[in-house]
Design an enzyme around this catalytic site. Structure first.
Site, PDB file in Angstrom:
ATOM      1  N   PRO A  25       0.800  -1.236   0.000  1.00 15.63           N
ATOM      2  CA  PRO A  25       0.000   0.000   0.000  1.00 15.63           C
ATOM      3  C   PRO A  25       0.824   1.274   0.000  1.00 15.63           C
ATOM      4  O   PRO A  25       0.870   2.009   0.975  1.00 15.63           O
ATOM      5  CB  PRO A  25      -0.812  -0.128   1.294  1.00 15.63           C
ATOM      6  CG  PRO A  25       0.020  -0.975   2.187  1.00 15.63           C
ATOM      7  CD  PRO A  25       0.827  -1.895   1.314  1.00 15.63           C
ATOM      8  N   CYS A  26       1.425   1.560  -1.125  1.00 15.25           N
ATOM      9  CA  CYS A  26       2.242   2.764  -1.210  1.00 15.25           C
ATOM     10  C   CYS A  26       1.370   4.010  -1.130  1.00 15.25           C
ATOM     11  O   CYS A  26       1.859   5.084  -0.827  1.00 15.25           O
ATOM     12  CB  CYS A  26       3.054   2.758  -2.500  1.00 15.25           C
ATOM     13  SG  CYS A  26       2.114   2.333  -3.946  1.00 15.25           S
ATOM     14  N   HIS A  27       0.081   3.857  -1.367  1.00 15.76           N
ATOM     15  CA  HIS A  27      -0.788   5.030  -1.285  1.00 15.76           C
ATOM     16  C   HIS A  27      -1.016   5.444   0.165  1.00 15.76           C
ATOM     17  O   HIS A  27      -1.593   6.494   0.414  1.00 15.76           O
ATOM     18  CB  HIS A  27      -2.126   4.734  -1.963  1.00 15.76           C
ATOM     19  CG  HIS A  27      -2.805   3.511  -1.446  1.00 15.76           C
ATOM     20  ND1 HIS A  27      -2.395   2.236  -1.776  1.00 15.76           N
ATOM     21  CD2 HIS A  27      -3.839   3.365  -0.597  1.00 15.76           C
ATOM     22  CE1 HIS A  27      -3.175   1.360  -1.157  1.00 15.76           C
ATOM     23  NE2 HIS A  27      -4.047   2.018  -0.433  1.00 15.76           N
TER      24      HIS A  27
END
Length: 290
Positions: free
Chosen positions: A258-260
């Site tokens: 989950p780079c967001h």
DNA sequence: CACGGCAAAACGC
DNA sequence: GCGTTTTGCCGTG
């Protein structure tokens, strides 16, 4: 009709609903400072407020107004403060037993050995396919060891998207294989299929530093966020936050890793490889399900 | 050597 | 107090 079928029906990349939703998100994320009303948004798209509300809610799991709030700076800041639920201190394994993780996507991961990384994908067979998703076309790449890549593209940009991914592991052999990727697509974007019993298998192909950063990202629960410096601290290099940013940006398994959920220190969403709009959309989507 | 999905400090209004 | 600019940061190709 189940949720996936509903999605397929409504969020076809070229379909009118998809376009509407996309434009609403763009509009909201550009103008969120002005807090536009539903009426104002509908007006600019030339649609009736009620119709727009219905379409959007079905897609995103939350109303345009709620989405607007989710995208607001305040909300991002709240995500950061939303401790004391430990952030990165919690190990992923511990999280597995917690009921709060019920709606999270469970993942097991393994990293490629340095030797395999140096080979740039040599000897590796990577099967790929494009699938519709709530965030546009999703390019899914798998090896026999699990999910290796997940990228996003707008309709028409598939070629560039594929190239973006293949050049990361230039020596791998690529085979289009929808049959192999479809099961992944069905699970990743359908929270009801997320289960700790059958975690999603992910292989991380990257440098040692990158893999450490990505593992750190995997520890962030859904609906929460951390700063780049948090991650830097977590991997034991508190001054490397900038390098962390670069590594986060090279994350090949977008969304699943989950780079967001990585934000700037003041809660600002900084950039995003697949478009800032998409990053906001993901946070909004999660806010509707957390 | 340049370049980021950064972040404090330093300005300027 | 603010938004904007400058000036260290640090791994990668």
């Amino acid at each position: 009709m189940n949720a996936i079928a509903q999605l397929k029906k409504d969020v076809t990349p070229d379909g009118p609903d998809y376009d509407t939703v996309r434009r609403v998100i763009e509009l909201i994320t550009e103008d969120y400072r002005d807090q536009p009303s539903l009426e104002a948004i509908a007006d600019r798209l030339g649609q009736s407020p009620t119709q727009l509300q219905k379409t959007f809610t079905r897609w995103a799991g939350l109303s345009p107004k709620a989405f607007l709030q989710a995208v607001t700076l305040d909300h991002a800041k709240r995500l950061l403060r939303e401790e004391d639920l430990p952030l990165l201190e919690t190990s992923f394994e511990v999280g597995l037993s917690g009921p709060s993780r019920l709606h999270d996507l469970f993942v097991t991961h393994e990293a490629m050995s340095p030797g395999e990384w140096k080979a740039k994908g040599g000897g590796l067979v990577i099967r790929y396919g494009f699938h519709i998703s709530p965030f546009g076309l999703a390019l899914i790449m798998v090896t026999d060891r699990g999910l290796a890549g997940l990228a996003f593209s707008d309709s028409g940009d598939e070629k560039a998207c594929l190239e973006d991914m293949t050049c990361r592991w230039p020596n791998a052999q690529y085979v289009e294989d929808l049959q192999a990727t479809t099961p992944y697509a069905a699970r990743i974007f359908e929270p009801s299929k997320w289960s700790s019993q059958q975690p999603l298998r992910v292989v991380l192909i990257g440098t040692d530093f990158q893999v450490r950063v990505w593992e750190s990202l995997l520890k962030i629960p859904m609906g929460r966020a951390v700063t780049y410096s948090d991650i830097a601290k977590d991997i034991g290099q508190p001054t490397a936050m900038r390098a962390v940013g670069a590594a986060v940006g090279r994350n090949p398994v977008s969304f699943v890793v989950p780079c967001h959920r990585a934000l700037g220190k003041n809660g600002d969403l900084t950039g995003y490889h697949w478009g800032l709009t998409r990053k906001r959309a993901m946070l909004g989507w999660e806010a509707g399900r957390a």
